[in-house]
Design an enzyme around this catalytic site. Structure first.
Site, PDB file in Angstrom:
ATOM      1  N   LYS A  17       6.381  -2.124   1.929  1.00 30.73           N
ATOM      2  CA  LYS A  17       5.211  -1.520   2.595  1.00 30.73           C
ATOM      3  C   LYS A  17       4.002  -2.443   2.438  1.00 30.73           C
ATOM      4  O   LYS A  17       3.090  -2.170   1.656  1.00 30.73           O
ATOM      5  CB  LYS A  17       4.947  -0.114   2.023  1.00 30.73           C
ATOM      6  CG  LYS A  17       4.079   0.742   2.929  1.00 30.73           C
ATOM      7  CD  LYS A  17       4.169   2.197   2.535  1.00 30.73           C
ATOM      8  CE  LYS A  17       3.173   3.085   3.253  1.00 30.73           C
ATOM      9  NZ  LYS A  17       3.290   3.106   4.697  1.00 30.73           N
TER      10      LYS A  17
ATOM     11  N   ARG B 114       8.219   4.045  -4.635  1.00 34.19           N
ATOM     12  CA  ARG B 114       8.283   3.039  -3.569  1.00 34.19           C
ATOM     13  C   ARG B 114       7.277   1.916  -3.826  1.00 34.19           C
ATOM     14  O   ARG B 114       7.547   0.752  -3.528  1.00 34.19           O
ATOM     15  CB  ARG B 114       8.040   3.675  -2.197  1.00 34.19           C
ATOM     16  CG  ARG B 114       8.255   2.646  -1.068  1.00 34.19           C
ATOM     17  CD  ARG B 114       8.216   3.262   0.305  1.00 34.19           C
ATOM     18  NE  ARG B 114       6.932   3.908   0.541  1.00 34.19           N
ATOM     19  CZ  ARG B 114       6.683   4.708   1.566  1.00 34.19           C
ATOM     20  NH1 ARG B 114       7.626   4.972   2.453  1.00 34.19           N
ATOM     21  NH2 ARG B 114       5.495   5.263   1.717  1.00 34.19           N
TER      22      ARG B 114
ATOM     23  N   TYR C   8       0.827  -1.200   0.000  1.00 34.24           N
ATOM     24  CA  TYR C   8       0.000   0.000   0.000  1.00 34.24           C
ATOM     25  C   TYR C   8       0.861   1.250   0.000  1.00 34.24           C
ATOM     26  O   TYR C   8       2.086   1.188   0.202  1.00 34.24           O
ATOM     27  CB  TYR C   8      -0.966  -0.005   1.191  1.00 34.24           C
ATOM     28  CG  TYR C   8      -0.362   0.347   2.538  1.00 34.24           C
ATOM     29  CD1 TYR C   8       0.487  -0.527   3.188  1.00 34.24           C
ATOM     30  CD2 TYR C   8      -0.637   1.567   3.164  1.00 34.24           C
ATOM     31  CE1 TYR C   8       1.037  -0.204   4.435  1.00 34.24           C
ATOM     32  CE2 TYR C   8      -0.108   1.894   4.402  1.00 34.24           C
ATOM     33  CZ  TYR C   8       0.725   1.011   5.031  1.00 34.24           C
ATOM     34  OH  TYR C   8       1.264   1.323   6.246  1.00 34.24           O
TER      35      TYR C   8
ATOM     36  N   LEU D 162      10.860   0.996   7.380  1.00 33.69           N
ATOM     37  CA  LEU D 162      10.324   1.474   6.108  1.00 33.69           C
ATOM     38  C   LEU D 162      11.137   2.692   5.662  1.00 33.69           C
ATOM     39  O   LEU D 162      11.461   3.548   6.484  1.00 33.69           O
ATOM     40  CB  LEU D 162       8.848   1.870   6.257  1.00 33.69           C
ATOM     41  CG  LEU D 162       8.225   2.252   4.924  1.00 33.69           C
ATOM     42  CD1 LEU D 162       7.973   1.022   4.060  1.00 33.69           C
ATOM     43  CD2 LEU D 162       6.931   3.019   5.121  1.00 33.69           C
TER      44      LEU D 162
ATOM     45  N   GLU E  87      11.481   2.225  14.575  1.00 32.58           N
ATOM     46  CA  GLU E  87      10.653   3.326  14.068  1.00 32.58           C
ATOM     47  C   GLU E  87       9.350   3.353  14.843  1.00 32.58           C
ATOM     48  O   GLU E  87       9.114   2.528  15.734  1.00 32.58           O
ATOM     49  CB  GLU E  87      10.402   3.158  12.562  1.00 32.58           C
ATOM     50  CG  GLU E  87       9.718   1.851  12.206  1.00 32.58           C
ATOM     51  CD  GLU E  87       9.634   1.586  10.704  1.00 32.58           C
ATOM     52  OE1 GLU E  87       9.593   2.543   9.916  1.00 32.58           O
ATOM     53  OE2 GLU E  87       9.605   0.400  10.336  1.00 32.58           O
TER      54      GLU E  87
ATOM     55  N   ARG F 178      -8.366 -20.748  -1.750  1.00 29.11           N
ATOM     56  CA  ARG F 178      -7.268 -20.411  -0.853  1.00 29.11           C
ATOM     57  C   ARG F 178      -6.116 -21.382  -1.077  1.00 29.11           C
ATOM     58  O   ARG F 178      -6.324 -22.599  -1.073  1.00 29.11           O
ATOM     59  CB  ARG F 178      -7.744 -20.505   0.605  1.00 29.11           C
ATOM     60  CG  ARG F 178      -6.651 -20.170   1.623  1.00 29.11           C
ATOM     61  CD  ARG F 178      -7.224 -20.180   3.043  1.00 29.11           C
ATOM     62  NE  ARG F 178      -6.212 -19.795   4.039  1.00 29.11           N
ATOM     63  CZ  ARG F 178      -5.447 -20.661   4.704  1.00 29.11           C
ATOM     64  NH1 ARG F 178      -5.552 -21.959   4.495  1.00 29.11           N
ATOM     65  NH2 ARG F 178      -4.559 -20.225   5.577  1.00 29.11           N
TER      66      ARG F 178
HETATM   67  N1  PDD Z   1       2.749   5.035   7.329  1.00 20.19           N
HETATM   68  N2  PDD Z   1       7.370   3.712   9.012  1.00 20.19           N
HETATM   69  C1  PDD Z   1       6.228   3.005   8.990  1.00 20.19           C
HETATM   70  C2  PDD Z   1       6.193   1.694   9.699  1.00 20.19           C
HETATM   71  C3  PDD Z   1       5.101   3.507   8.301  1.00 20.19           C
HETATM   72  O1  PDD Z   1       3.964   2.798   8.279  1.00 20.19           O
HETATM   73  C4  PDD Z   1       5.180   4.774   7.663  1.00 20.19           C
HETATM   74  C5  PDD Z   1       4.041   5.356   6.895  1.00 20.19           C
HETATM   75  C6  PDD Z   1       6.403   5.483   7.728  1.00 20.19           C
HETATM   76  C7  PDD Z   1       6.601   6.817   7.068  1.00 20.19           C
HETATM   77  O2  PDD Z   1       6.682   6.695   5.663  1.00 20.19           O
HETATM   78  P1  PDD Z   1       6.227   7.890   4.708  1.00 20.19           P
HETATM   79  O3  PDD Z   1       6.997   9.083   5.126  1.00 20.19           O
HETATM   80  O4  PDD Z   1       6.589   7.415   3.362  1.00 20.19           O
HETATM   81  O5  PDD Z   1       4.738   8.063   4.916  1.00 20.19           O
HETATM   82  C8  PDD Z   1       7.468   4.915   8.396  1.00 20.19           C
HETATM   83  C9  PDD Z   1       1.592   5.489   6.596  1.00 20.19           C
HETATM   84  C10 PDD Z   1       1.444   6.962   6.566  1.00 20.19           C
HETATM   85  C11 PDD Z   1       0.356   4.774   7.127  1.00 20.19           C
HETATM   86  O6  PDD Z   1       0.474   3.592   7.387  1.00 20.19           O
HETATM   87  O7  PDD Z   1      -0.715   5.382   7.244  1.00 20.19           O
END
Ligand code: PDD
Length: 285
Positions: free
Chosen positions: A149, A51, A32, A205, A181, A100
């Site tokens: 992601k 990405r 996503y 990420l 993170e 499945r």
């Molecule tokens: N989340 N680390 C994780 C685990 C994340 O899920 C996200 C983003 C980030 C930041 O990445 P970016 O700057 O590309 O948004 C770091 C999104 C916003 C979400 O899950 O809603």
């Protein structure tokens, strides 16, 4: 009522559906992206599109649409839903085979692609950014490919709930004694003017906002150290903050109940938020 996009069609949200055999549903076999919208424009669309390509490649999935069409879908949804400020959520899964099966389906099974908008008026002017947020630290119990992601977000969701129960806003995850993170953002501390954030690897990420913020910080002659830091170091830091597409640069003022500095957003986080938003708006499309 929202108009959403599913596999080539724009539909009212209650008419949109995917199969119960969809591998996103059965195996969390999907990736996503979340792209923010400010003033009706997309922030860092190219970073998110790149990405997405990388995530799909790492998962050996094919892209359902190419970049130009993806941009057109994003724009069409912004227009149809009259989004001034908000987010666009995009998900691509390995599609829905006939049954499945752990084994990936044949190439002829089309990927599933879904996009929807979330309207968030005043997204860039949030009260949380003025007050700062609080975080707790929790063990990082996620899988080992956090650079992809994927939609497997159960552990981050549990982390948010643990934070909520503890009276905090979010959680920072810790592995081998160091912060990886936040549950849905990248984590930073500031000590003696230096911005410290964990180096890129498969353990975190590769945030699109992180890349932009570090570039802008270096351009502004700020010191950036890409290295791990411990929760102890974080609790003794001068400042802290997180970055993500939805929160931009969000000051963190409390870690595990310990207030940082004055307990209010620090000057480095405030400045980075300002320069990031200014630059993001300039290059929004
Ligand atoms: N989340 N680390 C994780 C685990 C994340 O899920 C996200 C983003 C980030 C930041 O990445 P970016 O700057 O590309 O948004 C770091 C999104 C916003 C979400 O899950 O809603």
């Amino acid at each position: 009522m929202r108009t959403v996009y599913v596999n080539g069609q724009y539909l009212p949200e209650q008419e949109a559906s995917v199969s119960i055999f969809d591998r996103g549903f059965l195996f969390a076999d999907g990736v996503y992206e979340v792209t923010s919208v400010l003033g009706g424009k997309l922030i860092d669309f190219d970073g998110h599109a790149r990405r997405l390509q990388r995530s799909l490649g790492e998962m050996e999935m094919r892209a359902p649409v190419e970049r130009g069409e993806l941009l057109a879908i994003h724009r069409e949804l912004v227009t149809l839903n009259e989004i001034e400020d908000g987010l666009i959520y995009l998900q691509v899964t390995r599609g829905a085979p006939a049954d499945r099966d752990f084994v990936y389906p044949d190439e002829d099974v089309a990927p599933t692609i879904v996009l929807f908008t979330q309207s968030k008026p005043g997204l860039a002017d949030s009260p949380a950014a003025r007050a700062g947020i609080s975080v707790i630290t929790i063990p990082d119990a996620r899988w080992g490919r956090r650079d992809i992601k994927t939609v497997q977000l159960l552990y981050p969701s549990m982390g948010k709930m643990a934070a909520k129960k503890a009276g905090a806003d979010d959680a920072w995850m810790v592995e081998d004694g160091q912060v990886t993170e936040g549950t849905s953002n990248n984590a930073y501390i500031v000590k003696n003017g230096a911005i410290i954030t964990r180096q890129l690897s498969t353990e975190i990420l590769h945030g699109i906002t992180r890349a932009a913020v570090l570039r802008l910080a270096r351009e502004a002659q700020m010191t950036v150290e890409e290295r791990g830091f411990t929760p102890d170091e974080a609790r003794e830091a001068d400042e802290a903050f997180v970055t993500s597409a939805s929160a931009f640069v969000m000051p963190v003022v409390k870690i595990d109940g310990v207030a940082l500095g004055e307990g209010t957003p620090g000057p480095v986080a405030r400045r980075l938020r300002e320069i990031y938003l200014e630059e993001a708006l300039k290059i929004a499309i």
